[in-house]
Design a protein around this motif. Structure first.
Motif, PDB file in Angstrom:
ATOM      1  N   PRO A 141       0.799  -1.238   0.000  1.00 48.86           N
ATOM      2  CA  PRO A 141       0.000   0.000   0.000  1.00 48.86           C
ATOM      3  C   PRO A 141       0.829   1.284   0.000  1.00 48.86           C
ATOM      4  N   ASP A 142       2.109   1.200   0.424  1.00 47.52           N
ATOM      5  CA  ASP A 142       2.928   2.420   0.405  1.00 47.52           C
ATOM      6  C   ASP A 142       3.153   2.933  -1.012  1.00 47.52           C
ATOM      7  N   GLY A 143       3.037   2.055  -2.010  1.00 43.53           N
ATOM      8  CA  GLY A 143       3.119   2.452  -3.412  1.00 43.53           C
ATOM      9  C   GLY A 143       4.471   2.943  -3.882  1.00 43.53           C
ATOM     10  N   VAL A 144       5.521   2.784  -3.086  1.00 45.98           N
ATOM     11  CA  VAL A 144       6.829   3.343  -3.427  1.00 45.98           C
ATOM     12  C   VAL A 144       7.318   2.851  -4.786  1.00 45.98           C
ATOM     13  N   LEU A 145       7.290   1.548  -5.021  1.00 47.05           N
ATOM     14  CA  LEU A 145       7.819   1.019  -6.276  1.00 47.05           C
ATOM     15  C   LEU A 145       6.954   1.441  -7.461  1.00 47.05           C
ATOM     16  N   ARG A 146       5.653   1.275  -7.333  1.00 50.08           N
ATOM     17  CA  ARG A 146       4.730   1.643  -8.427  1.00 50.08           C
ATOM     18  C   ARG A 146       4.843   3.126  -8.749  1.00 50.08           C
ATOM     19  N   ASP A 147       4.826   3.970  -7.743  1.00 52.37           N
ATOM     20  CA  ASP A 147       4.875   5.423  -7.953  1.00 52.37           C
ATOM     21  C   ASP A 147       6.195   5.846  -8.594  1.00 52.37           C
ATOM     22  N   PHE A 148       7.296   5.214  -8.165  1.00 52.10           N
ATOM     23  CA  PHE A 148       8.605   5.552  -8.730  1.00 52.10           C
ATOM     24  C   PHE A 148       8.637   5.264 -10.233  1.00 52.10           C
ATOM     25  N   VAL A 149       8.173   4.082 -10.604  1.00 54.77           N
ATOM     26  CA  VAL A 149       8.208   3.709 -12.034  1.00 54.77           C
ATOM     27  C   VAL A 149       7.254   4.600 -12.825  1.00 54.77           C
ATOM     28  N   ALA A 150       6.061   4.805 -12.324  1.00 50.36           N
ATOM     29  CA  ALA A 150       5.073   5.626 -13.044  1.00 50.36           C
ATOM     30  C   ALA A 150       5.571   7.054 -13.252  1.00 50.36           C
ATOM     31  N   ALA A 151       6.344   7.572 -12.311  1.00 52.39           N
ATOM     32  CA  ALA A 151       6.815   8.959 -12.392  1.00 52.39           C
ATOM     33  C   ALA A 151       8.118   9.101 -13.193  1.00 52.39           C
ATOM     34  N   SER A 152       8.724   7.987 -13.567  1.00 49.47           N
ATOM     35  CA  SER A 152      10.023   8.078 -14.253  1.00 49.47           C
ATOM     36  C   SER A 152       9.901   8.615 -15.667  1.00 49.47           C
TER      37      SER A 152
END
Length: 152
Positions: A141-152
């Motif tokens: 739920p922290d979304g760190v990995l998903r958010d990092f890739v999506a924002a790259s």
């Protein structure tokens, strides 16, 4: 390297923990298909492995990425990390990175422990048969990995 058990009795690879590199660009993640002979072979994850005695998680992640996919550490600009603790003191650190030169072609080739690799759009990562620990980290739920890739 060897298997170890944490305080809770879970079995892990690497007595000093483990680390891997999540390399992202343009909303995609560089994922590796683990060789069939490796632990959880045939699943997708980030390149990574056991941290050696005296080695930092960052250094281990970059070393493993070079050993497994041929990507030199100098070709990566790191941008933080996410640490997963099994609850028994053993940790896996996912180092977040992007190509150091966004305009250059990044040379990636399958070496040790790699049966393939792909740049996978963030929205399609969970469509793959993922390594269970990577699936859990991606879905956290922290979304760190998903958010990092999506924002790259």
């Amino acid at each position: 390297m060897s298997w170890t058990r944490c305080r809770l009795g879970h079995r892990h690879w690497g007595p000093h923990g483990a680390a891997g590199l999540l390399l992202a660009r343009d909303g995609t993640a560089l994922l590796q298909l683990r060789a069939t002979w490796a632990h959880r072979g045939g699943t997708w994850s980030v390149p990574g492995g056991a941290i050696e005695r005296g080695e930092s998680a960052l250094r281990a992640a970059l070393r493993e990425t070079e050993e497994e996919l041929g990507v030199a550490g100098a070709a990566v600009r790191t941008a933080g990390s996410r640490v997963a603790d099994c609850g028994g003191g053993w940790t896996y650190e996912t180092v977040l990175g992007v190509p150091a030169d966004p305009g250059a072609t990044l040379a990636v080739r399958d070496l040790a422990e790699s049966a393939g690799h792909a740049w996978v759009p963030a929205a399609e990562v969970t469509d793959l048969p993922l390594h269970p620990a990577f699936r859990a980290a991606w879905a956290d739920p922290d979304g760190v990995l998903r958010d990092f890739v999506a924002a790259s």
